[in-house]
Motif scaffolding. Structure first.
Motif, PDB file in Angstrom:
ATOM      1  N   GLY A 115       0.774  -1.303  -0.047  1.00 41.62           N
ATOM      2  CA  GLY A 115       0.009  -0.137   0.042  1.00 41.62           C
ATOM      3  C   GLY A 115       0.946   1.287  -0.020  1.00 41.62           C
ATOM      4  O   GLY A 115       0.217   2.530  -0.029  1.00 41.62           O
ATOM      5  N   ALA A 170       2.751   4.453  -1.511  1.00 33.89           N
ATOM      6  CA  ALA A 170       2.544   5.042  -2.568  1.00 33.89           C
ATOM      7  C   ALA A 170       4.016   5.305  -3.029  1.00 33.89           C
ATOM      8  O   ALA A 170       4.779   6.165  -2.321  1.00 33.89           O
ATOM      9  CB  ALA A 170       1.879   6.363  -2.368  1.00 33.89           C
ATOM     10  N   ASP A 199       2.083   0.535  -3.958  1.00 36.47           N
ATOM     11  CA  ASP A 199       0.748   1.634  -4.819  1.00 36.47           C
ATOM     12  C   ASP A 199       1.775   2.451  -5.972  1.00 36.47           C
ATOM     13  O   ASP A 199       2.390   3.541  -5.386  1.00 36.47           O
ATOM     14  CB  ASP A 199       0.134   2.451  -3.886  1.00 36.47           C
ATOM     15  CG  ASP A 199      -0.740   3.314  -4.664  1.00 36.47           C
ATOM     16  OD1 ASP A 199      -1.059   3.030  -5.971  1.00 36.47           O
ATOM     17  OD2 ASP A 199      -1.416   4.293  -4.099  1.00 36.47           O
ATOM     18  N   ARG A 256       2.397   4.825  -8.343  1.00 35.16           N
ATOM     19  CA  ARG A 256       1.868   5.870  -8.799  1.00 35.16           C
ATOM     20  C   ARG A 256       2.476   6.675 -10.191  1.00 35.16           C
ATOM     21  O   ARG A 256       1.782   7.358 -10.910  1.00 35.16           O
ATOM     22  CB  ARG A 256       1.595   7.150  -7.713  1.00 35.16           C
ATOM     23  CG  ARG A 256       0.529   6.497  -6.637  1.00 35.16           C
ATOM     24  CD  ARG A 256       0.276   7.351  -5.899  1.00 35.16           C
ATOM     25  NE  ARG A 256      -0.521   6.738  -4.697  1.00 35.16           N
ATOM     26  CZ  ARG A 256      -1.385   7.608  -3.801  1.00 35.16           C
ATOM     27  NH1 ARG A 256      -0.995   8.981  -3.874  1.00 35.16           N
ATOM     28  NH2 ARG A 256      -2.087   7.154  -2.953  1.00 35.16           N
TER      29      ARG A 256
END
Length: 330
Positions: A231, A233, A256, A258
């Protein structure tokens, strides 16, 4: 630069472009064969010399392979040194890499990273590099690349292959991704090291047969550092042979992801580039993350401002490598 897509066509259907380039490929193969034929006149070291090379023009995972072999030899009590051409570095003389004094611009990123594990020499003249290593007390020498280089007699050669990419369409450049024909290369190799997950290894099995050579299947896996990526980022950038593999690793860890930036292999990483990447990451609320190899090319003031994901090679079974070492008296 991205390789042509037809280089990855199936071996039994290379496509019309590969066939049209066959005469140039034959010339490439002939030049390589003529060069390799001079190996009988190369320097014979008084200690075992093991080459970790490839037949592919692109990255195949040689650096984690060399790192794993260094650790395996050290565990056996062998004083192993590494000799590298120092690709990407400016140094022209024979030089022992000192991480405290040298940078990637001078000695290359891979030698600088490997120097944390064992003595590493950069040398445009590989024979001179091996001589320097022997004079400094090496009990064995690992040649990082140089499978087609005739200047040093190799006591053993390990061919590294990306299991997912295999040997591409099986053709020599520019008709395909190879430096020389697969069959020719395998006659000089002692072991084939295929790197990739179980799915990639199965794909290699389905397309290629390298018997009767011993084969070692291995996967580069993230080093367990206690970092929880689930999780998190992140904005990832990498300048390695196949940056997509690094991005896929982060996804498998649950990060995550991005944003990503794929740089060229060994590409210099300057302040302007880093500021742009950091701005993009900040706008996305993500932390910067890169590879261990890229980290050694960062300006010193940037090294503490991002996460590093180190990987280590995990073989299915060390037996083929250990048997090779024993044959060499190591």
């Amino acid at each position: 630069m991205q390789p042509p897509r037809f280089w990855q066509n199936p071996p039994d259907a290379p496509g019309w472009k590969a066939r049209a380039l066959a005469p140039l490929a034959a010339l490439t193969a002939a030049v390589t064969a003529r060069r390799v034929a001079r190996r009988a006149d190369g320097y014979r070291a008084p200690v075992p010399v093991i080459c970790v090379g490839n037949v592919h023009l692109g990255g195949t995972g040689k650096t984690p392979a060399v790192m794993a072999l260094v650790e395996r030899l050290l565990a056996r009590g062998v004083k192993v040194h590494v000799v590298s051409r120092g690709y990407g570095g400016s140094e022209k003389a024979v030089l022992r890499v000192d991480p405290g004094r040298h940078d990637a611009a001078r000695v290359g990123d891979e030698p600088l990273m490997l120097a944390a594990f064992a003595p590493v020499w950069v040398a445009r003249d590989r024979a001179a590099g091996v001589r320097a290593a022997v004079a400094a007390g090496a009990g064995a020498v690992l040649l990082d690349d140089g499978f087609q280089n005739p200047s040093v007699i190799q006591d053993a050669a390990i061919l590294t292959v990306d299991a997912r990419e295999g040997f591409g369409n099986g053709r020599v450049a520019p008709a395909g991704p190879l430096r020389e024909p697969v069959a020719t290369a395998l006659r000089r190799a002692d072991l084939v090291l295929t790197l990739g997950d179980a799915e990639a290894q199965a794909r290699f099995d389905a397309l290629w047969s390298v018997a009767p050579l011993p084969r070692l299947a291995a996967e580069a896996k993230p080093l367990q550092t206690g970092m929880d990526w689930q999780g998190l980022a992140v904005f990832a950038f990498a300048g390695i042979g196949r940056p997509g593999k690094f991005f896929d690793t982060l996804r498998r860890l649950g990060a995550d992801l991005r944003g990503t930036v794929a740089l060229d292999d060994h590409q210099p990483i300057g302040d302007a580039l880093l500021k742009r990447i950091a701005t993009e990451a900040g706008a996305l609320g993500a932390e910067l993350v890169t590879t261990e190899k890229d980290a050694v090319r960062l300006p010193p003031e940037w090294r503490g401002r991002m996460l590093i994901l180190p990987v280590r090679l995990e073989p299915v079974d060390w037996a083929p490598i250990d048997s090779l070492f024993e044959r060499l008296g190591l």
